[in-house]
Write an enzyme that holds these catalytic residues in place. Structure first.
Site, PDB file in Angstrom:
ATOM      1  N   THR A  22      -8.443   6.692  -1.934  1.00  0.00           N
ATOM      2  CA  THR A  22      -9.799   6.164  -2.066  1.00  0.00           C
ATOM      3  C   THR A  22     -10.802   7.286  -1.816  1.00  0.00           C
ATOM      4  O   THR A  22     -11.928   7.223  -2.299  1.00  0.00           O
ATOM      5  CB  THR A  22     -10.043   5.000  -1.085  1.00  0.00           C
ATOM      6  OG1 THR A  22      -9.490   5.367   0.184  1.00  0.00           O
ATOM      7  CG2 THR A  22      -9.397   3.727  -1.569  1.00  0.00           C
TER       8      THR A  22
ATOM      9  N   LYS B 227      -8.217  14.250   4.524  1.00  0.00           N
ATOM     10  CA  LYS B 227      -7.370  13.059   4.471  1.00  0.00           C
ATOM     11  C   LYS B 227      -6.338  13.238   5.565  1.00  0.00           C
ATOM     12  O   LYS B 227      -6.260  14.315   6.158  1.00  0.00           O
ATOM     13  CB  LYS B 227      -6.694  12.929   3.107  1.00  0.00           C
ATOM     14  CG  LYS B 227      -6.034  14.220   2.602  1.00  0.00           C
ATOM     15  CD  LYS B 227      -5.383  14.067   1.241  1.00  0.00           C
ATOM     16  CE  LYS B 227      -6.339  14.085   0.090  1.00  0.00           C
ATOM     17  NZ  LYS B 227      -6.384  12.862  -0.670  1.00  0.00           N
ATOM     18  N   ARG B 228      -5.534  12.199   5.849  1.00  0.00           N
ATOM     19  CA  ARG B 228      -4.471  12.395   6.829  1.00  0.00           C
ATOM     20  C   ARG B 228      -3.561  13.540   6.392  1.00  0.00           C
ATOM     21  O   ARG B 228      -3.379  13.781   5.193  1.00  0.00           O
ATOM     22  CB  ARG B 228      -3.659  11.098   6.981  1.00  0.00           C
ATOM     23  CG  ARG B 228      -4.399  10.011   7.734  1.00  0.00           C
ATOM     24  CD  ARG B 228      -4.735  10.408   9.146  1.00  0.00           C
ATOM     25  NE  ARG B 228      -3.536  10.577   9.950  1.00  0.00           N
ATOM     26  CZ  ARG B 228      -3.012   9.638  10.724  1.00  0.00           C
ATOM     27  NH1 ARG B 228      -3.593   8.465  10.837  1.00  0.00           N
ATOM     28  NH2 ARG B 228      -1.921   9.864  11.431  1.00  0.00           N
TER      29      ARG B 228
ATOM     30  N   LYS C 157       0.943  14.709   0.666  1.00  0.00           N
ATOM     31  CA  LYS C 157      -0.430  14.993   0.224  1.00  0.00           C
ATOM     32  C   LYS C 157      -0.624  16.478  -0.074  1.00  0.00           C
ATOM     33  O   LYS C 157      -1.634  16.892  -0.638  1.00  0.00           O
ATOM     34  CB  LYS C 157      -1.427  14.518   1.269  1.00  0.00           C
ATOM     35  CG  LYS C 157      -1.396  13.006   1.481  1.00  0.00           C
ATOM     36  CD  LYS C 157      -2.389  12.554   2.558  1.00  0.00           C
ATOM     37  CE  LYS C 157      -2.255  11.099   2.943  1.00  0.00           C
ATOM     38  NZ  LYS C 157      -2.937  10.159   2.036  1.00  0.00           N
TER      39      LYS C 157
ATOM     40  N   LYS D  17     -14.525   8.447  -3.607  1.00  0.00           N
ATOM     41  CA  LYS D  17     -15.770   8.775  -2.892  1.00  0.00           C
ATOM     42  C   LYS D  17     -16.314  10.126  -3.344  1.00  0.00           C
ATOM     43  O   LYS D  17     -17.527  10.293  -3.549  1.00  0.00           O
ATOM     44  CB  LYS D  17     -15.521   8.776  -1.379  1.00  0.00           C
ATOM     45  CG  LYS D  17     -15.168   7.397  -0.848  1.00  0.00           C
ATOM     46  CD  LYS D  17     -14.558   7.411   0.550  1.00  0.00           C
ATOM     47  CE  LYS D  17     -13.871   6.069   0.805  1.00  0.00           C
ATOM     48  NZ  LYS D  17     -12.948   6.101   1.954  1.00  0.00           N
TER      49      LYS D  17
ATOM     50  N   HIS E  72       0.802  -1.230   0.000  1.00  0.00           N
ATOM     51  CA  HIS E  72       0.000   0.000   0.000  1.00  0.00           C
ATOM     52  C   HIS E  72       0.830   1.273   0.000  1.00  0.00           C
ATOM     53  O   HIS E  72       0.264   2.362   0.185  1.00  0.00           O
ATOM     54  CB  HIS E  72      -0.921   0.053   1.212  1.00  0.00           C
ATOM     55  CG  HIS E  72      -2.019  -0.951   1.202  1.00  0.00           C
ATOM     56  ND1 HIS E  72      -3.260  -0.708   0.679  1.00  0.00           N
ATOM     57  CD2 HIS E  72      -2.055  -2.227   1.655  1.00  0.00           C
ATOM     58  CE1 HIS E  72      -4.025  -1.768   0.831  1.00  0.00           C
ATOM     59  NE2 HIS E  72      -3.314  -2.717   1.407  1.00  0.00           N
TER      60      HIS E  72
HETATM   61  C1  NBG Z   1      -2.505   3.794   1.912  1.00  0.00           C
HETATM   62  C2  NBG Z   1      -2.106   4.683   0.728  1.00  0.00           C
HETATM   63  C3  NBG Z   1      -3.328   5.166  -0.037  1.00  0.00           C
HETATM   64  C4  NBG Z   1      -4.198   3.974  -0.395  1.00  0.00           C
HETATM   65  C5  NBG Z   1      -4.525   3.176   0.849  1.00  0.00           C
HETATM   66  C6  NBG Z   1      -5.347   1.951   0.547  1.00  0.00           C
HETATM   67  C7  NBG Z   1      -1.023   3.060   3.732  1.00  0.00           C
HETATM   68  C8  NBG Z   1       0.229   2.369   4.100  1.00  0.00           C
HETATM   69  N1  NBG Z   1      -1.290   3.202   2.442  1.00  0.00           N
HETATM   70  O1  NBG Z   1      -2.918   5.841  -1.194  1.00  0.00           O
HETATM   71  O2  NBG Z   1      -1.346   5.767   1.195  1.00  0.00           O
HETATM   72  O3  NBG Z   1      -5.380   4.410  -1.002  1.00  0.00           O
HETATM   73  O4  NBG Z   1      -3.340   2.742   1.476  1.00  0.00           O
HETATM   74  O5  NBG Z   1      -4.722   1.156  -0.395  1.00  0.00           O
HETATM   75  O6  NBG Z   1      -1.753   3.478   4.604  1.00  0.00           O
END
Ligand code: NBG
Length: 817
Positions: A660, A552-553, A558, A664, A362
């Protein structure tokens, strides 16, 4: 003979009476005064009972069909609230609304009483929860496995503009959704040593001696699929001490000493780690990972043995998906069980492992690729380190055979890095799995070409892609009733489980009446959000402005900072020209910063400072407002996303694996302003280049720019607006009493090379925003583009994603009706 009628699990007639009975019998409370939390709980228990009955029926069908099952192992799940999701998926909404009304409540108010289950950091955990919903809906036999943390991700408060963290004790009042299975405890071992011995046949074997033990208790949360007939479960482990407390110490008067080991054990499931500074040195985190893995494998093997076949058929019955590297120690644990406890030969055991596991990556951020110091791992899990070393030794023989004499390659690929003596969990996951996937096309390409090219060469075909998806039930049907009603009125209800059907909306983009209805739905959601913001922060926002959202975080990659630079520039333009032809805007930004992430916290402070200044300035008052939304979480997302018109997805290209949130927003008719990163690229292809605002460097250009030695100073000197915005931030325009507050942010940019290339993309971002303004000033054109976004989002359903996993990775067929 006619089939017997299916039992009516929903029993809506008795719902009101059931709620009252639960308030009395389970909560031990009076019905008066009519407290909403009590009635929420009563309703929840009434739903839970109905759910359990359906779940039992589903389990029976699994056993009958003897189907292969998938086990989704994840250190994080982010379900948010359950009540409305259950009610919508079970088709009980009308009945529940009526029952709540009869008791003097609105269902929506009762739903607000529930605390989010925030057992994840962000996208990775939320993805796991979307996949649970889709597996249940698509009848893919499977389970989620994770940890039942007492404390989820911290609660964020904003105090004097700064983030403060509060513990999230989400189960303080109990949770009606968690079913404790006290009867199924497993022992999990830690520490001790690996002991060699010779068995009666004279074979050298190993066992784990002098270990400490902790008990793992399964707690189930049931997950109904849409339509309510198929219910699966998420099994979360809670740690319990194996000994209670030491009676001997207690009798000697040492009460605290007696409690020590109990506390040490129960700590394991106490708290979710926020994804901040490297957690690789943290023994507790390693113990959490092994705790999840050991308990889960015990459960899987128990179920496998119960169903009959031997271990040679294990991979035909069991698929295990590793959600990121966090549960990768499972590879060593399954080997240990097969070799040390079931006495299989190494090669046979290894073949089983590789056919069983698959690994999803991820992230490509180097700081997030887990490694554990070998001596730490060896102390906590002595036998596992031996097993990993043996896997590594055999693997390097394979490498040497393929590339004789290439010692450098062996060192680069080794599972245990010979230089640092750290165990590279991603390497273990790749070697121990039959498939490795990234989460968007670009990300999977980067994995293959840049991050793991030598593994790809060694194992052609092992690397693959499954682009992420989101569940349309939570993210459109449930979160956006206004739009859902409109869509269903035009194309019928089947889109909820077949999202490609949304394409039937496309011709309606040309229909002025439909566009009018579409705008009305958005406006209703904007009003709902405005009420929410007023309630939470006392601030009024105007639903007749452009809602521009980034939630988002908080992370430098980002680039919330780039968003701020746009806001400051817009502010400057508006001050200079109050009649500037741009639509009035409300910029909403929300997200948690990891507690130890200095720069991310500083950026939050910058946002709140800019908001204070801009919102207090009468000269721009009706044209620009800035809001920081505290405590972004799933339930807040459900209110924010349906109200958004512009979705900011502006990461440095090549760094956001997928995203994601981007899906949404687009599903809810927001237009994206974004870079060619992660799934944005696929979203652009789906919705059409003319219905999205793309800007900035591509991933390849980012790489080349960095390689060429990027000079932010030159860029700033050549751009007066950029220079002005940076100057204002740098000299304390937004924080006159603390002029140096943002110096570290500027230093990062101007002195340390601007790694995230904010200044490089600034001008392109502003030009894209000009295009946003122009289109928004033409409401008909904007609305048509909005409809086209929603209509083209079918591909991004998590139903599609889990079916791809089932077919290409798990080799599992969905169950029939
Ligand atoms: C996160 C990514 C996102 C991705 C999500 C779900 C982690 C390690 N990765 O870009 O930063 O959408 O995983 O796949 O949290």
């Amino acid at each position: 003979m006619a089939k017997p009628a299916a039992p009516d699990f929903h029993q809506l007639e008795s719902l009101g009476e059931d709620i009252k009975r639960y308030v009395l019998s389970i909560l031990g409370n009076d019905l008066y005064p009519p407290d909403p939390f009590r009635y929420y709980s009563g309703l929840a228990y009434a739903i839970r009972e109905r759910l359990i009955r359906m779940w039992l029926a589903t389990q029976a069908s699994y056993y009958d069909s003897m189907s292969k099952r998938v086990y989704y192992l994840s250190m994080e799940f982010l379900p948010g609230r359950f009540l409305m999701n259950y009610i919508t998926n079970m088709g009980m909404e009308d009945g529940c609304r009526q029952a709540a009304a009869d008791l003097g409540f609105s269902l929506d108010d009762l739903a607000e009483e529930e605390r989010d289950a925030g057992l994840g950091n962000g996208g990775l955990g939320r993805l796991a929860s979307c996949y649970m919903d889709s597996m249940a809906t698509q009848r893919i036999p499977g389970y989620g496995y994770g940890i039942l943390y007492d404390y989820g991700l911290f609660h964020q408060r904003i105090v004097n503009g700064w983030q403060e963290e509060e513990a999230d004790n989400w189960r303080r009042h109990g949770s009606p959704w968690v079913i404790d299975r006290v009867e199924h405890l497993y022992e999990v071992k830690f520490y001790g040593r690996s002991e060699a011995y010779t068995d009666p046949q004279g074979v050298l074997r190993y066992r784990w001696a002098e270990a400490d033990t902790v008990m793992a208790m399964p707690c189930d949360i049931l997950i109904p699929g849409h339509g309510g007939k198929h219910v699966t479960n998420m099994r979360l482990w809670a740690a319990a001490s194996s000994t209670g407390f030491s009676l001997r110490d207690f009798n000697q008067g040492d009460f605290l000493g007696a409690m020590q080991s109990k506390i040490h054990s129960e700590n394991i499931s106490k708290v979710l780690y926020p994804n901040d500074e490297p957690i690789q040195g943290k023994e507790l985190r390693l113990r959490q990972q092994y705790f999840l893995v050991a308990a889960t494998l015990r459960d899987i093997i128990r179920r496998h043995k119960k169903s009959g076949p031997g271990f040679d058929e294990f991979p035909d019955q069991v698929a295990i998906q590793l959600n990121d590297t966090h549960p990768t120690i499972a590879v060593a644990e399954l080997m240990r069980i097969l070799v040390d406890e079931e006495f299989l030969g190494w090669d046979e055991a290894w073949a089983i492992c590789r056919r069983t596991f698959a690994y999803t990556n991820h992230t490509v951020l180097p700081e997030a690729l887990e490694t554990w110091p070998a001596d730490l791992l060896g102390r906590v899990l002595p036998r596992h380190l031996e097993i990993i070393a043996e896997i590594d030794r055999r693997f390097l023989l394979e490498v040497a055979a393929a590339h004789p004499g290439d010692q450098g390659r062996q060192n680069r690929l080794a599972i245990i890095d010979p230089a640092s003596r750290r165990v590279r969990m991603a390497h273990l996951a790749i070697v121990g799995s039959h498939k490795v996937n990234g989460v968007a096309r670009l990300h999977s390409d980067i994995l293959r070409e840049k991050v793991f090219p030598e593994f790809d060469a060694l194992y052609p075909g092992k690397f693959t892609n499954v682009t992420n998806g989101i569940t349309p039930r939570r993210w459109l049907l449930q979160a956006n009733p206004a739009l859902s009603r409109l869509i269903t009125a035009r194309i019928g209800p089947d889109w909820t489980t077949d999202l490609d059907r949304l394409a039937e909306l496309l011709p309606l983009a040309e229909d002025p009446d439909f566009r009018k209805d579409w705008r009305a739905a958005k406006r209703e959601n904007k009003k709902r959000l405005a009420r929410y913001v007023l309630r939470k922060s006392g601030m009024g926002i105007n639903p007749d402005t452009l809602f521009d959202v980034q939630v988002k975080r908080m992370h430098e990659y980002k680039r919330q900072f780039l968003n701020v630079l746009h806001v400051v520039t817009l502010y400057n333009r508006l001050r200079r020209d109050p009649h500037l032809a741009v639509p009035p805007r409300t910029v909403l930004i929300g997200g948690k910063a990891a507690p130890g992430y200095f720069m991310a916290k500083r950026i939050i402070r910058l946002i709140t400072a800019v908001a204070e200044t801009v919102n207090a300035d009468d000269a721009v008052r009706s044209r620009l407002r800035v809001v920081f939304l505290p405590n972004y979480c799933v339930s807040q997302a459900e209110k924010v996303i349906p109200a958004a018109e512009l979705s900011q997805q502006i990461s440095t290209a090549g760094m956001e694996a997928s995203g994601t949130g981007n899906m949404k927003f687009a599903l809810n008719g927001a237009l994206t302003i974004g870079t060619l990163d992660g799934a944005n690229i696929e979203i652009m292809e789906a919705v059409g280049r003319e219905n999205i605002f793309i800007f900035g460097l591509t991933a390849k250009e980012v790489e080349a720019t960095r390689a060429a030695g990027y000079d932010p100073g030159r860029r700033v000197a050549a751009d007066a607006e950029l220079a002005e915005a940076l100057d204002m931030i740098g000299r304390g325009y937004f924080t006159p009493s603390e002029p140096d507050l943002f110096a570290p942010i500027l230093d990062n940019l101007l002195r340390h090379g601007d790694y995230y290339l904010v200044t490089a993309d600034y001008r392109a971002c502003l030009e894209a925003q000009d295009a946003v303004n122009a289109l928004y000033l033409d409401p008909e054109a904007w609305t048509a583009a909005s409809i086209r976004n929603t209509a083209n989002m079918g591909f991004f359903s998590s139903d599609r994603a889990v079916l791809e996993y089932a077919k290409n990775i798990w080799n599992i067929e969905p169950l029939g009706e």
